[in-house]
Enzyme design. Sequence first.
Site, PDB file in Angstrom:
ATOM      1  N   SER A  84      18.502   0.154 -26.048  1.00 50.19           N
ATOM      2  CA  SER A  84      18.680   1.592 -26.233  1.00 50.19           C
ATOM      3  C   SER A  84      19.702   1.799 -27.335  1.00 50.19           C
ATOM      4  O   SER A  84      20.603   0.992 -27.516  1.00 50.19           O
ATOM      5  CB  SER A  84      19.170   2.208 -24.925  1.00 50.19           C
ATOM      6  OG  SER A  84      19.923   3.365 -25.184  1.00 50.19           O
ATOM      7  N   THR A 124       0.897  -1.152   0.000  1.00 48.66           N
ATOM      8  CA  THR A 124       0.000   0.000   0.000  1.00 48.66           C
ATOM      9  C   THR A 124       0.934   1.201   0.000  1.00 48.66           C
ATOM     10  O   THR A 124       2.017   1.131   0.607  1.00 48.66           O
ATOM     11  CB  THR A 124      -0.923   0.045   1.237  1.00 48.66           C
ATOM     12  OG1 THR A 124      -0.107   0.101   2.410  1.00 48.66           O
ATOM     13  CG2 THR A 124      -1.845  -1.169   1.323  1.00 48.66           C
ATOM     14  N   GLU A 141       5.052  -0.261 -21.572  1.00 50.62           N
ATOM     15  CA  GLU A 141       5.105   1.218 -21.622  1.00 50.62           C
ATOM     16  C   GLU A 141       4.176   1.768 -22.690  1.00 50.62           C
ATOM     17  O   GLU A 141       3.460   2.745 -22.483  1.00 50.62           O
ATOM     18  CB  GLU A 141       6.537   1.692 -21.867  1.00 50.62           C
ATOM     19  CG  GLU A 141       7.402   1.596 -20.629  1.00 50.62           C
ATOM     20  CD  GLU A 141       8.830   2.049 -20.873  1.00 50.62           C
ATOM     21  OE1 GLU A 141       9.481   2.461 -19.920  1.00 50.62           O
ATOM     22  OE2 GLU A 141       9.305   1.982 -22.027  1.00 50.62           O
TER      23      GLU A 141
END
Length: 464
Positions: free
Chosen positions: A283, A161, A296
């Site tokens: 990348s 939480t 994403e």
Amino acid sequence: MTSTVNTEKLSSARFAEATDAFVEIFTASVDFDRRMAAQDIQGSLAHAEMLCKIGILTTEEHEAIKTGMRQIEAEIQAGTFEWSIKQEDVHMNIEARLTDLIGIAGKKLHTGRSRNDQVATDIRLYLRSEIETITAQLHRLQVGILDLAEQHADTIMPGFTHLQVAQPVTFGHHLMAWFEMLSRDRERLQDCAKRLNVMPLGAAALAGTSYPLDRQLTAQLLGFSRPSANSLDSVSDRDFAIEFCAVGSLIMMHLSRFSEELILWSSAQFHFIDIPDAFCTGSSIMPQKKNPDVPELVRGKSGRVTGHLVALLMLMKSQPLAYNKDNQEDKEPLFDTADTLINCLRAFADMLPRIQPNKAAMYESAKRGFATATDLADYLVRKGMAFRDAHEVVGQAVRLGLNTQRDLSELTLAELQEFSSTISEDVFKVLSLEGSVAARSLIGGTAPDTVKLAIQNARAQING
Ligand code: ARG
């Protein structure tokens, strides 16, 4: 008529001047609504069959329409159909080609019909079939979740939480939370499909038609549950489109939350899961990187669907009855919503079964966060202490653990007894992560056996 009249143009006899060249492009929708060609033909064939049954078309004319439509279908499939913005939209393009092919019978097809009820019918047919595809992908994803949850019904991880370790849960239990969200989405889709499945044909432009159309028959031929009840509403209602985008927005919101967790979990900081290379990219500058592109992108795409929902709400707001050209703007958001849902659900359904959970990292993380603090408090309550006092005592124990960098289960019995003399050797069963999850065996709890039962029920539910 003057020589400037554009004689190819729809309703041209009414006009004294050809449509401005830019306006022709500006108002045309064929570039995007041709996606509904199959539904347009389906609707026309049902309308023609009904016109024949009531004696407005002869059998020969009906046969000619069927033959012509078959050819048009083939041309569209083969990519040889010549779409033209001169014919404005998918409806006029197909009707014009039909008339080219079969002559006068083609011109009779539009009897008792308007593009207003025609387009409303096409979109409903189109969305009905998109909803089937979306539901199938959703089902695949749900099955993938169940399979993974089954393998990990007793894999322990921290539950969070505030993104702080809260209490231990099982990975299976966590996955089943996603299953529940998607189940509600599936129900909502089905509900939306029910209201969608009403037939506008017969409403004509707005007021109905003076031809004795058999609307029940057309509805039956097209698989609609019934003809719509009010002609004005039929041609102007786009509630179903808004509902579809609302359901879509919820699905995408769920997938976006799911994505966010996968992204966090696959980071080096969590390292709870590995996303297979096939769903990631590197990348261009940092050779060490492996980026979770699929989640994403899904997270990113959730924005456009909510955007479409808002666009449609704004499109409809303030429109007077009945049809207005504004409504032509409904299609692109709808198509994009359906495409986005299908693609995102498909990517998730493909990816999920290939996710590799890192059990050791999950376990370690649950152990580091004093995740069994509540269990210790509950233990003290069972020994007769009031919960608020127990909360206080456990707070002190956690402070000792923090100061000496140990989990509660690593404190000695003597140390624990300093906080309360009621604590005895059996406390260590409670302080273990396994004991903590096993204790939560109530309905909806995280105990492995409860999770297995939930998975079993869920399987019955989605196969039923
Ligand atoms: N292309 C139009 C649309 O998508 C079809 C209906 C046109 N009706 C009209 N009265 N101009 O809404």
